[in-house]
Scaffold this motif. Structure first.
Motif, PDB file in Angstrom:
ATOM      1  N   GLN A 186       0.858  -1.189   0.000  1.00  0.00           N
ATOM      2  CA  GLN A 186       0.000   0.000   0.000  1.00  0.00           C
ATOM      3  C   GLN A 186       0.898   1.244   0.000  1.00  0.00           C
ATOM      4  O   GLN A 186       1.137   1.868   1.035  1.00  0.00           O
ATOM      5  N   PHE A 187       1.403   1.590  -1.184  1.00  0.00           N
ATOM      6  CA  PHE A 187       2.354   2.679  -1.298  1.00  0.00           C
ATOM      7  C   PHE A 187       1.720   4.024  -0.953  1.00  0.00           C
ATOM      8  O   PHE A 187       2.411   4.950  -0.529  1.00  0.00           O
ATOM      9  N   ASN A 188       0.410   4.148  -1.150  1.00  0.00           N
ATOM     10  CA  ASN A 188      -0.266   5.391  -0.787  1.00  0.00           C
ATOM     11  C   ASN A 188      -0.178   5.635   0.710  1.00  0.00           C
ATOM     12  O   ASN A 188       0.000   6.776   1.167  1.00  0.00           O
ATOM     13  N   ILE A 189      -0.271   4.566   1.521  1.00  0.00           N
ATOM     14  CA  ILE A 189      -0.141   4.718   2.969  1.00  0.00           C
ATOM     15  C   ILE A 189       1.284   5.102   3.335  1.00  0.00           C
ATOM     16  O   ILE A 189       1.519   5.958   4.207  1.00  0.00           O
ATOM     17  N   VAL A 190       2.259   4.484   2.662  1.00  0.00           N
ATOM     18  CA  VAL A 190       3.660   4.836   2.911  1.00  0.00           C
ATOM     19  C   VAL A 190       3.883   6.320   2.640  1.00  0.00           C
ATOM     20  O   VAL A 190       4.467   7.039   3.460  1.00  0.00           O
ATOM     21  N   ASN A 191       3.407   6.802   1.501  1.00  0.00           N
ATOM     22  CA  ASN A 191       3.608   8.210   1.145  1.00  0.00           C
ATOM     23  C   ASN A 191       2.876   9.143   2.105  1.00  0.00           C
ATOM     24  O   ASN A 191       3.387  10.217   2.456  1.00  0.00           O
ATOM     25  N   ASN A 192       1.681   8.754   2.538  1.00  0.00           N
ATOM     26  CA  ASN A 192       0.959   9.565   3.526  1.00  0.00           C
ATOM     27  C   ASN A 192       1.720   9.611   4.842  1.00  0.00           C
ATOM     28  O   ASN A 192       1.801  10.667   5.494  1.00  0.00           O
ATOM     29  N   ASN A 193       2.275   8.474   5.244  1.00  0.00           N
ATOM     30  CA  ASN A 193       3.074   8.440   6.469  1.00  0.00           C
ATOM     31  C   ASN A 193       4.295   9.332   6.350  1.00  0.00           C
ATOM     32  O   ASN A 193       4.641  10.089   7.267  1.00  0.00           O
ATOM     33  N   LEU A 194       4.976   9.250   5.218  1.00  0.00           N
ATOM     34  CA  LEU A 194       6.162  10.062   5.010  1.00  0.00           C
ATOM     35  C   LEU A 194       5.816  11.544   5.013  1.00  0.00           C
ATOM     36  O   LEU A 194       6.571  12.369   5.541  1.00  0.00           O
ATOM     37  N   ALA A 195       4.668  11.888   4.427  1.00  0.00           N
ATOM     38  CA  ALA A 195       4.247  13.291   4.393  1.00  0.00           C
ATOM     39  C   ALA A 195       4.021  13.821   5.798  1.00  0.00           C
ATOM     40  O   ALA A 195       4.362  14.967   6.109  1.00  0.00           O
ATOM     41  N   SER A 196       3.456  12.986   6.665  1.00  0.00           N
ATOM     42  CA  SER A 196       3.133  13.437   8.021  1.00  0.00           C
ATOM     43  C   SER A 196       4.372  13.549   8.898  1.00  0.00           C
ATOM     44  O   SER A 196       4.315  14.130   9.975  1.00  0.00           O
ATOM     45  N   ARG A 197       5.510  13.000   8.441  1.00  0.00           N
ATOM     46  CA  ARG A 197       6.743  13.037   9.249  1.00  0.00           C
ATOM     47  C   ARG A 197       7.504  14.344   9.105  1.00  0.00           C
ATOM     48  O   ARG A 197       8.448  14.587   9.843  1.00  0.00           O
ATOM     49  N   ASN A 198       7.155  15.190   8.128  1.00  0.00           N
ATOM     50  CA  ASN A 198       7.832  16.475   7.949  1.00  0.00           C
ATOM     51  C   ASN A 198       9.339  16.299   7.823  1.00  0.00           C
ATOM     52  O   ASN A 198      10.126  16.946   8.509  1.00  0.00           O
ATOM     53  N   LEU A 199       9.763  15.411   6.921  1.00  0.00           N
ATOM     54  CA  LEU A 199      11.160  15.009   6.856  1.00  0.00           C
ATOM     55  C   LEU A 199      12.101  16.131   6.457  1.00  0.00           C
ATOM     56  O   LEU A 199      13.222  16.210   6.951  1.00  0.00           O
ATOM     57  N   LYS A 200      11.666  17.002   5.539  1.00  0.00           N
ATOM     58  CA  LYS A 200      12.562  18.081   5.127  1.00  0.00           C
ATOM     59  C   LYS A 200      12.917  18.961   6.315  1.00  0.00           C
ATOM     60  O   LYS A 200      14.076  19.306   6.535  1.00  0.00           O
ATOM     61  N   ASP A 201      11.907  19.318   7.104  1.00  0.00           N
ATOM     62  CA  ASP A 201      12.165  20.166   8.265  1.00  0.00           C
ATOM     63  C   ASP A 201      13.045  19.455   9.278  1.00  0.00           C
ATOM     64  O   ASP A 201      13.909  20.046   9.900  1.00  0.00           O
ATOM     65  N   VAL A 202      12.814  18.160   9.451  1.00  0.00           N
ATOM     66  CA  VAL A 202      13.601  17.378  10.392  1.00  0.00           C
ATOM     67  C   VAL A 202      15.063  17.391  10.007  1.00  0.00           C
ATOM     68  O   VAL A 202      15.947  17.610  10.815  1.00  0.00           O
ATOM     69  N   VAL A 203      15.324  17.165   8.723  1.00  0.00           N
ATOM     70  CA  VAL A 203      16.697  17.054   8.250  1.00  0.00           C
ATOM     71  C   VAL A 203      17.434  18.367   8.362  1.00  0.00           C
ATOM     72  O   VAL A 203      18.566  18.428   8.811  1.00  0.00           O
ATOM     73  N   VAL A 204      16.784  19.467   7.942  1.00  0.00           N
ATOM     74  CA  VAL A 204      17.464  20.747   8.000  1.00  0.00           C
ATOM     75  C   VAL A 204      17.783  21.109   9.435  1.00  0.00           C
ATOM     76  O   VAL A 204      18.856  21.609   9.747  1.00  0.00           O
ATOM     77  N   SER A 205      16.867  20.819  10.343  1.00  0.00           N
ATOM     78  CA  SER A 205      17.141  21.049  11.755  1.00  0.00           C
ATOM     79  C   SER A 205      18.346  20.236  12.194  1.00  0.00           C
ATOM     80  O   SER A 205      19.230  20.727  12.877  1.00  0.00           O
ATOM     81  N   PHE A 206      18.407  18.986  11.757  1.00  0.00           N
ATOM     82  CA  PHE A 206      19.541  18.132  12.112  1.00  0.00           C
ATOM     83  C   PHE A 206      20.844  18.707  11.593  1.00  0.00           C
ATOM     84  O   PHE A 206      21.844  18.772  12.289  1.00  0.00           O
ATOM     85  N   LEU A 207      20.847  19.135  10.321  1.00  0.00           N
ATOM     86  CA  LEU A 207      22.083  19.586   9.704  1.00  0.00           C
ATOM     87  C   LEU A 207      22.709  20.744  10.472  1.00  0.00           C
ATOM     88  O   LEU A 207      23.921  20.890  10.496  1.00  0.00           O
ATOM     89  N   PHE A 208      21.894  21.530  11.121  1.00  0.00           N
ATOM     90  CA  PHE A 208      22.416  22.696  11.790  1.00  0.00           C
ATOM     91  C   PHE A 208      22.517  22.533  13.294  1.00  0.00           C
ATOM     92  O   PHE A 208      22.841  23.458  14.004  1.00  0.00           O
ATOM     93  N   HIS A 209      22.236  21.343  13.789  1.00  0.00           N
ATOM     94  CA  HIS A 209      22.294  21.148  15.224  1.00  0.00           C
ATOM     95  C   HIS A 209      23.178  19.996  15.640  1.00  0.00           C
ATOM     96  O   HIS A 209      23.618  19.951  16.762  1.00  0.00           O
ATOM     97  N   CYS A 210      23.347  19.011  14.799  1.00  0.00           N
ATOM     98  CA  CYS A 210      23.909  17.747  15.252  1.00  0.00           C
ATOM     99  C   CYS A 210      25.346  17.568  14.866  1.00  0.00           C
ATOM    100  O   CYS A 210      25.806  18.104  13.894  1.00  0.00           O
TER     101      CYS A 210
END
Length: 558
Positions: A186-210
């Motif tokens: 069910q790739f639609n569920i995978v994509n919906n899950n990924l969308a709800s994770r806000n990955l771009k924001d997570v990564v940029v925060s990581f790049l400048f903090h970790c």
């Protein structure tokens, strides 16, 4: 999007081109010497990769250089590899953690889920047509799944015992992603899950903090969701030890890593089985790329500098680990006397590779840092560094000038802390403002104990809440800077929800260690594309959240 990159796990597929070694001889992990410059978008390279991966997956599972055994290094089956055994007493963290190996020639493409969270089309088609030595051939797509050569699976306790409660892994003869009851992905569920994770924001925060390096014992990530807060605490975390993993407060690469795993369900949800899914390799290739981007930005802190005490883990006995500790089972040469270490794998140049964003052979460290900061801003910030598109163009055309003083804005974050032993793993902890999910923390099934932290930005969700408030919407900037108003707003909307992998809700009161503190911080936007915002002191909001601060007995109040 798939781009040719390098995974610290890429040693696996790289063994396609490593010369055969004698029986009992250590398999060396070496670097590139041929100067290859390939792109996965090139049809020939793409076809070669697909054919090579298919051939690797078809190698006998008894072959140490087969897809089965190389993937098994990460977890099950709990058997020796490259002559290295698990240490005694390492339950339940058996298996090796192959983060920090190197490829000789062939590079694995990375899936940049931070730039485009949707699954690439190349991993969703069951079959694929490629150009072979004798013309076009239609073959099972090796990026779609791994088909078990022995099925039903070997239920030996060291292999895949059925009482391990990972039932998704035994119902079908191939790896799945969010399968329904009939085994249909069910790739639609995978994509919906990924969308709800806000990955771009997570990564940029990581790049400048970790601060992370290939010596990291565990790779996972914490989530953020506000564009304007993606660079938070960049100046606060200056060493590897500050933000090496989610065992310490603040954002880390461990959190987004976990978010991607939990989006897939099935094998990817369980660290002991995850590496059998071909998507695991594309995911980790991107994780390693993010490591490299952070290292280029923080070039004086590319590996661990202090000793850290750990329990028995994989092939590492309990005790203190440093950047000189061996990264088993990966040998530096073809003998069995010298393993790679955090120091030996810290530099890209050691293994002869780089990434599209990094040109560190013709630029100084400082120049490389500026170039990478610019690339990261363009790829991920969406203007969150405070520079508009038109202003960005003007800045790029002008000579460097003194940064202009700008009025600070206020950003808010939820800091989560929880003891894993009190939870039914795997699970997720979501921070909600009413019905709006601000962000999420994913906890995989391993490790089973230990305090874990995550940071969830609240600014974007708060702005959405203010937009529905007629009075506040007229001057959101002023309202966001008013801590008392924000506290009042959050006290009405703020919720925390814990769910098991099957969707069952876990009452927060059943997890006494759970603490969610709300923090606010002033941010001054950057005035140049090659710079990051400036951040002020962190303050805590009393009377909202879970734990001591929520009860209003905090020392620091707003």
């Amino acid at each position: 999007m798939l781009v040719t990159g390098y995974s610290c796990l890429a040693m696996a597929l790289a063994n396609i081109v490593i010369p055969a070694v004698a029986q009992g001889q250590a398999v060396p992990v070496t670097g590139l010497t041929t100067g290859i410059n390939e792109s996965f978008t090139d049809e020939t390279t793409r076809d070669l990769f697909i054919l090579g991966l298919s051939e690797l997956q078809n190698k006998s599972e008894s072959d140490p250089l087969s897809y089965f055994q190389i993937s098994g290094i990460h977890g099950r089956p709990f058997i020796s590899w490259n002559g290295v055994e698990n240490v005694t007493g390492s339950e339940p963290m058996k298996g090796f953690c192959p983060h920090g190996a190197a490829a000789e020639k062939f590079r694995i493409p990375y899936w940049d889920w931070a730039g485009d969270y949707t699954l690439p089309a190349s991993v969703m088609d069951p079959r694929v047509t490629v150009n072979g030595p004798h013309g076009q051939v239609d073959i099972p797509n090796p990026l779609y799944s791994y088909r078990w050569q022995q099925f039903p699976l070997n239920t030996d306790p060291e292999y895949f015992p059925k009482d391990d409660d990972k039932k998704d892994c035994w119902l079908w003869n191939e790896t799945k992603r969010q399968p329904d009851g009939n085994g249909i992905d069910q790739f639609n569920i995978v994509n919906n899950n990924l969308a709800s994770r806000n990955l771009k924001d997570v990564v940029v925060s990581f790049l400048f903090h970790c601060v992370l390096s290939p010596l990291s014992v565990a790779c996972s990530i914490s989530g953020t969701s506000a564009n304007q807060t993606q660079y938070r605490v960049f100046t606060a975390a200056k060493t590897y030890e500050d933000m090496a993993s989610n065992s310490d407060p603040g954002p880390s690469l461990e959190h987004p890593h976990d978010l991607v795993h939990s989006s897939m369900s099935a094998a990817m949800l369980w660290p002991e089985y995850a590496a059998f899914d071909p998507l695991f390799w594309l995911h980790h290739a991107n994780v390693d790329r993010l490591y490299a981007l952070w290292q280029a930005i923080n070039y004086n802190n590319t590996y661990q500098t202090q000793s850290r005490s750990i329990g028995p883990l994989y092939a590492t006995p309990a005790g203190d680990v440093t950047a000189d500790s061996p990264l088993k089972p990966f040998y530096q040469g073809d003998d069995s006397t010298s393993f790679h270490t955090g120091k030996s794998v810290a530099a890209l140049a050691t293994f002869g590779y780089t990434y599209p964003e990094i040109n560190d052979w013709s630029l100084s460290h400082a120049e490389t840092r500026k170039a990478v900061v610019t690339q990261v801003n363009q790829l991920y910030s969406n203007g969150a560094n405070g520079i508009s598109s038109s202003r960005r163009r003007r800045v790029q055309q002008q000579d460097r000038r003194r940064q202009q003083q700008q009025d600070p804005t206020k950003e808010y974050y939820a800091q989560i802390s929880v003891e894993r032993a009190e939870l039914q793993l795997p699970c997720t902890i979501s921070v909600m403002l009413g019905d709006d999910k601000a962000g999420q923390m994913s906890l995989l099934s391993m490790p089973t104990s230990g305090v874990t932290h995550a940071e969830v930005p609240l600014t974007r969700a708060l702005n959405r809440a203010l937009a529905s408030d007629t009075a506040a919407a007229k001057n959101k900037a002023m309202m966001m800077s008013d801590a008392k108003f924000v506290t009042s707003k959050l006290s009405k909307l703020f919720q925390v929800e814990i769910r098991k992998a099957d969707g069952t809700v876990i009452p927060t009161e059943s997890v006494p260690s759970l603490s969610v503190e709300i923090q606010g911080e002033e941010v001054v936007a950057a005035s140049r594309i090659d710079e990051f915002p400036k951040y002020g002191a962190v303050t805590k909001l009393a009377g909202v959240g879970i734990g001591k601060l929520a009860r209003g007995d905090a020392n620091t109040r707003l």
